[in-house]
Design a protein around this motif. Structure first.
Motif, mmCIF file in Angstrom:
data_model
loop_
_atom_site.group_PDB
_atom_site.id
_atom_site.type_symbol
_atom_site.label_atom_id
_atom_site.label_comp_id
_atom_site.label_asym_id
_atom_site.label_seq_id
_atom_site.Cartn_x
_atom_site.Cartn_y
_atom_site.Cartn_z
ATOM 1 N N ALA A 28 0.842 -1.197 0.000
ATOM 2 C CA ALA A 28 0.000 0.000 0.000
ATOM 3 C C ALA A 28 0.875 1.244 0.000
ATOM 4 O O ALA A 28 1.952 1.262 0.593
ATOM 5 N N THR A 29 0.422 2.277 -0.673
ATOM 6 C CA THR A 29 1.145 3.545 -0.707
ATOM 7 C C THR A 29 0.179 4.666 -1.040
ATOM 8 O O THR A 29 -0.878 4.431 -1.636
ATOM 9 N N ASP A 32 2.118 8.069 -6.214
ATOM 10 C CA ASP A 32 1.883 7.617 -7.583
ATOM 11 C C ASP A 32 3.051 6.715 -7.978
ATOM 12 O O ASP A 32 4.146 7.197 -8.284
ATOM 13 N N VAL A 33 2.829 5.389 -7.967
ATOM 14 C CA VAL A 33 3.935 4.457 -8.200
ATOM 15 C C VAL A 33 4.472 4.561 -9.627
ATOM 16 O O VAL A 33 5.677 4.379 -9.860
ATOM 17 N N ASP A 34 3.619 4.848 -10.591
ATOM 18 C CA ASP A 34 4.087 4.986 -11.973
ATOM 19 C C ASP A 34 5.017 6.191 -12.107
ATOM 20 O O ASP A 34 6.027 6.138 -12.816
ATOM 21 N N LEU A 47 7.908 -3.269 -9.189
ATOM 22 C CA LEU A 47 6.508 -2.890 -9.391
ATOM 23 C C LEU A 47 5.767 -3.958 -10.177
ATOM 24 O O LEU A 47 4.638 -4.330 -9.835
ATOM 25 N N HIS A 48 6.393 -4.490 -11.231
ATOM 26 C CA HIS A 48 5.729 -5.500 -12.044
ATOM 27 C C HIS A 48 5.434 -6.767 -11.241
ATOM 28 O O HIS A 48 4.445 -7.462 -11.501
ATOM 29 N N ASP A 51 2.436 -5.708 -8.722
ATOM 30 C CA ASP A 51 1.273 -5.043 -9.314
ATOM 31 C C ASP A 51 0.388 -6.051 -10.041
ATOM 32 O O ASP A 51 0.161 -5.947 -11.246
ATOM 33 N N ARG A 54 -4.390 -4.151 -8.832
ATOM 34 C CA ARG A 54 -4.239 -2.794 -8.301
ATOM 35 C C ARG A 54 -5.611 -2.245 -7.916
ATOM 36 O O ARG A 54 -6.532 -2.220 -8.729
ATOM 37 N N ILE A 55 -5.715 -1.810 -6.681
ATOM 38 C CA ILE A 55 -6.955 -1.205 -6.181
ATOM 39 C C ILE A 55 -6.662 0.253 -5.857
ATOM 40 O O ILE A 55 -5.806 0.548 -5.021
ATOM 41 N N THR A 56 -7.343 1.148 -6.518
ATOM 42 C CA THR A 56 -7.157 2.579 -6.273
ATOM 43 C C THR A 56 -8.250 3.071 -5.335
ATOM 44 O O THR A 56 -9.437 2.939 -5.638
#
Length: 200
Positions: A28-29, A32-34, A47-48, A51, A54-56
């Motif tokens: 969780a964070t 913006d991971v991208d 990340l790959h 990920d 992914r729940i926003t």
């Protein structure tokens, strides 16, 4: 970490034998991971690997319809801690739903806890809400602090500090130079003598 994610194996520092683990990783964070990947602050291969789903979760200000359920949950949890049973009026709930909550869920939880402690009644109404949640109230007729008791001056100062911290008692205690337990005890005392303190 990558080996654990890929193969479910790890090796202790200094160890020679791999240990198989069966775990589920939840990451969780609030960043913006991208964007972090583009800035070179997060490994793309990591990340790959995490990920998968992914729940926003939108900020609280974008989902005011969730606030009544969350308030009910906090009231129930705090009641189990012995802070008493209280309800929020529909008018007060509308104010809570209209506020932007820059501190997100934590700010809302701290605000509800504060209201449970400070409100002398069993019902939390608009007048009980911190001023930063809605329009600023006009000053009362007797606002000259030269005529207030030392206890009331202390109470008002603590409430002002709590407002600046969004109801965060830990941050308020730090600014006041006291520990959180001392601040919590003072607020519990005010809950028991709310009417007298409020009219001072």
């Amino acid at each position: 970490l990558l080996k654990v994610l890929d193969h479910g194996e790890l090796r202790r520092v200094g160890g020679v034998r791999s240990i198989t683990v069966d775990v589920r990783v939840i990451v969780a964070t609030n960043r913006d991971v991208d964007e972090l990947v583009r800035a070179g602050r997060l490994r793309e291969d990591l990340l790959h690997r995490v990920d998968v789903i992914r729940i926003t979760m939108p900020p609280l200000r974008d989902r005011p319809e969730d606030i009544p359920r969350f308030v009910t949950h906090v009231l129930t949890m705090q009641q189990r801690r012995g802070l008493g049973e209280k309800k929020v009026t529909p008018q007060a709930m509308r104010v809570l739903q209209s506020y932007a909550w820059p501190g997100n869920v934590r700010e809302l939880a701290n605000t509800i806890e504060r209201l449970l402690i400070l409100s002398p009644r069993t019902t939390i109404d608009v007048d009980d809400l911190p001023e930063n949640l809605h329009f600023r109230k006009p000053p009362a007729a007797m606002t000259d602090e030269r005529y207030l008791s030392l206890a009331e001056l202390e109470r008002r100062h603590i409430l002002r500090v709590l407002e600046t911290t969004g109801g965060n008692m830990t941050a308020a205690a730090k600014r006041l130079g006291v520990d959180r337990g001392t601040l919590h005890r003072k607020m519990q005392q005010w809950q028991g003598h709310g009417a007298q303190m409020g009219s001072a």
